[in-house]
Motif scaffolding. Structure first.
Motif, PDB file in Angstrom:
ATOM      1  N   GLY A  81      -9.378   9.347   9.173  1.00  0.00           N
ATOM      2  CA  GLY A  81      -8.899   9.983   7.953  1.00  0.00           C
ATOM      3  C   GLY A  81      -7.385  10.034   7.835  1.00  0.00           C
ATOM      4  N   SER A  82      -6.676   9.675   8.899  1.00  0.00           N
ATOM      5  CA  SER A  82      -5.213   9.624   8.806  1.00  0.00           C
ATOM      6  C   SER A  82      -4.821   8.389   7.975  1.00  0.00           C
ATOM      7  N   ILE A  83      -3.599   8.368   7.514  1.00  0.00           N
ATOM      8  CA  ILE A  83      -3.176   7.286   6.625  1.00  0.00           C
ATOM      9  C   ILE A  83      -2.552   6.155   7.420  1.00  0.00           C
ATOM     10  N   HIS A  84      -3.100   4.973   7.190  1.00  0.00           N
ATOM     11  CA  HIS A  84      -2.668   3.761   7.890  1.00  0.00           C
ATOM     12  C   HIS A  84      -1.555   3.046   7.114  1.00  0.00           C
ATOM     13  N   ILE A  85      -1.768   2.841   5.795  1.00  0.00           N
ATOM     14  CA  ILE A  85      -0.811   2.091   4.974  1.00  0.00           C
ATOM     15  C   ILE A  85      -0.644   2.787   3.623  1.00  0.00           C
ATOM     16  N   ILE A  86       0.605   2.870   3.152  1.00  0.00           N
ATOM     17  CA  ILE A  86       0.896   3.276   1.778  1.00  0.00           C
ATOM     18  C   ILE A  86       1.470   2.051   1.081  1.00  0.00           C
ATOM     19  N   ILE A  87       0.970   1.778  -0.125  1.00  0.00           N
ATOM     20  CA  ILE A  87       1.443   0.614  -0.871  1.00  0.00           C
ATOM     21  C   ILE A  87       1.956   1.068  -2.233  1.00  0.00           C
ATOM     22  N   GLU A  88       3.172   0.667  -2.533  1.00  0.00           N
ATOM     23  CA  GLU A  88       3.778   0.943  -3.835  1.00  0.00           C
ATOM     24  C   GLU A  88       3.798  -0.357  -4.625  1.00  0.00           C
TER      25      GLU A  88
ATOM     26  N   TYR B 138       2.252   2.190   8.257  1.00  0.00           N
ATOM     27  CA  TYR B 138       2.840   1.023   7.604  1.00  0.00           C
ATOM     28  C   TYR B 138       3.114   1.331   6.136  1.00  0.00           C
ATOM     29  N   LEU B 139       4.104   0.619   5.587  1.00  0.00           N
ATOM     30  CA  LEU B 139       4.409   0.679   4.168  1.00  0.00           C
ATOM     31  C   LEU B 139       4.419  -0.739   3.625  1.00  0.00           C
ATOM     32  N   MET B 140       3.983  -0.880   2.378  1.00  0.00           N
ATOM     33  CA  MET B 140       4.093  -2.157   1.674  1.00  0.00           C
ATOM     34  C   MET B 140       4.655  -1.854   0.301  1.00  0.00           C
ATOM     35  N   VAL B 141       5.594  -2.678  -0.130  1.00  0.00           N
ATOM     36  CA  VAL B 141       6.166  -2.588  -1.462  1.00  0.00           C
ATOM     37  C   VAL B 141       6.034  -3.974  -2.080  1.00  0.00           C
ATOM     38  N   THR B 142       5.488  -4.045  -3.305  1.00  0.00           N
ATOM     39  CA  THR B 142       5.313  -5.345  -3.946  1.00  0.00           C
ATOM     40  C   THR B 142       5.425  -5.243  -5.458  1.00  0.00           C
ATOM     41  N   ASN B 143       5.918  -6.317  -6.053  1.00  0.00           N
ATOM     42  CA  ASN B 143       5.846  -6.476  -7.504  1.00  0.00           C
ATOM     43  C   ASN B 143       4.945  -7.677  -7.827  1.00  0.00           C
ATOM     44  N   GLY B 144       4.177  -8.101  -6.853  1.00  0.00           N
ATOM     45  CA  GLY B 144       3.272  -9.228  -7.018  1.00  0.00           C
ATOM     46  C   GLY B 144       3.935 -10.563  -6.735  1.00  0.00           C
ATOM     47  N   LEU B 145       5.250 -10.601  -6.816  1.00  0.00           N
ATOM     48  CA  LEU B 145       6.002 -11.830  -6.557  1.00  0.00           C
ATOM     49  C   LEU B 145       6.717 -11.751  -5.217  1.00  0.00           C
ATOM     50  N   GLN B 146       7.193 -10.565  -4.879  1.00  0.00           N
ATOM     51  CA  GLN B 146       7.839 -10.312  -3.589  1.00  0.00           C
ATOM     52  C   GLN B 146       7.064  -9.207  -2.900  1.00  0.00           C
ATOM     53  N   HIS B 147       6.819  -9.380  -1.607  1.00  0.00           N
ATOM     54  CA  HIS B 147       6.111  -8.382  -0.813  1.00  0.00           C
ATOM     55  C   HIS B 147       6.987  -8.025   0.391  1.00  0.00           C
ATOM     56  N   TYR B 148       7.090  -6.736   0.652  1.00  0.00           N
ATOM     57  CA  TYR B 148       7.821  -6.249   1.826  1.00  0.00           C
ATOM     58  C   TYR B 148       6.880  -5.371   2.633  1.00  0.00           C
ATOM     59  N   TYR B 149       6.906  -5.561   3.943  1.00  0.00           N
ATOM     60  CA  TYR B 149       6.028  -4.816   4.846  1.00  0.00           C
ATOM     61  C   TYR B 149       6.895  -4.166   5.914  1.00  0.00           C
ATOM     62  N   CYS B 150       6.609  -2.917   6.210  1.00  0.00           N
ATOM     63  CA  CYS B 150       7.358  -2.185   7.235  1.00  0.00           C
ATOM     64  C   CYS B 150       6.386  -1.443   8.135  1.00  0.00           C
ATOM     65  N   GLN B 151       6.727  -1.370   9.394  1.00  0.00           N
ATOM     66  CA  GLN B 151       6.037  -0.480  10.314  1.00  0.00           C
ATOM     67  C   GLN B 151       7.002   0.660  10.573  1.00  0.00           C
ATOM     68  N   LEU B 152       6.465   1.882  10.610  1.00  0.00           N
ATOM     69  CA  LEU B 152       7.335   3.022  10.825  1.00  0.00           C
ATOM     70  C   LEU B 152       7.468   3.322  12.308  1.00  0.00           C
ATOM     71  N   ASP B 153       8.690   3.464  12.722  1.00  0.00           N
ATOM     72  CA  ASP B 153       9.002   3.848  14.094  1.00  0.00           C
ATOM     73  C   ASP B 153       9.512   5.289  14.015  1.00  0.00           C
ATOM     74  N   TYR B 154       8.577   6.233  14.188  1.00  0.00           N
ATOM     75  CA  TYR B 154       8.928   7.646  14.033  1.00  0.00           C
ATOM     76  C   TYR B 154       9.833   8.132  15.152  1.00  0.00           C
ATOM     77  N   GLU B 155       9.661   7.573  16.338  1.00  0.00           N
ATOM     78  CA  GLU B 155      10.462   8.015  17.477  1.00  0.00           C
ATOM     79  C   GLU B 155      11.950   7.750  17.234  1.00  0.00           C
ATOM     80  N   ASN B 156      12.273   6.568  16.694  1.00  0.00           N
ATOM     81  CA  ASN B 156      13.667   6.201  16.438  1.00  0.00           C
ATOM     82  C   ASN B 156      14.074   6.404  14.982  1.00  0.00           C
TER      83      ASN B 156
END
Length: 147
Positions: A82-89, A116-134
């Motif tokens: 039930g925790s959140i794996h990915i948020i996509i905007e 993880y985070l994903m940001v997309t406008n359908g033409l460009q996609h960006y993916y990030c993993q969150l490093d909470y420690e740093n």
């Protein structure tokens, strides 16, 4: 609608009152087809078909409260617990991905704590993993497959 940088998927459409709607498999209903919705539906199919996430782990357009303000996230993928794996905007293809877009998804993540985070406008996609420690983002070439 505009061709996006996703594999070709088949969608169900209907037309009523001069408006075209697309069927959302997650919400199980037809929704008005806007440029942003076109991107969102491609993202959902990308998650299901390419990344093998179960439909039951995907949530679309739900409200969250952030600093006493109501906001709506586009797509969230949950872990089994039930925790959140990915948020996509998702943005419409005509909207440039900017620092503001990343700031928006980062604000949502303050209360959601995704891996993880994903940001997309359908033409460009960006993916990030969150490093909470740093306290930083690590940009990735792609999202992980469902495990």
């Amino acid at each position: 609608m505009q061709q996006l940088h996703f594999p070709a998927y088949s969608f169900r459409f209907k037309s009523s009152e001069n408006k075209i709607s697309i069927f959302d498999e997650i919400r199980k209903k037809f929704v008005i087809l806007t440029p942003e919705e076109w991107v969102r539906q491609h993202v959902v199919q990308f998650l299901i078909q390419e990344k093998k996430y179960p439909k039951s782990h995907i949530n679309v357009e739900k409200e969250l409260i952030l600093n006493a303000t109501k906001k709506r996230y586009d797509v969230v993928v949950f872990n089994k617990d039930g925790s959140i794996h990915i948020i996509i905007e998702c943005k419409a293809p005509a909207v440039k991905i900017s620092q503001n877009t990343f700031d928006q998804v980062a604000r949502y993540n303050l209360s959601l704590n995704a891996s993880y985070l994903m940001v997309t406008n359908g033409l460009q996609h960006y993916y990030c993993q969150l490093d909470y420690e740093n306290q930083q983002y690590v940009f990735l070439k792609d999202l992980p497959l469902h495990s």
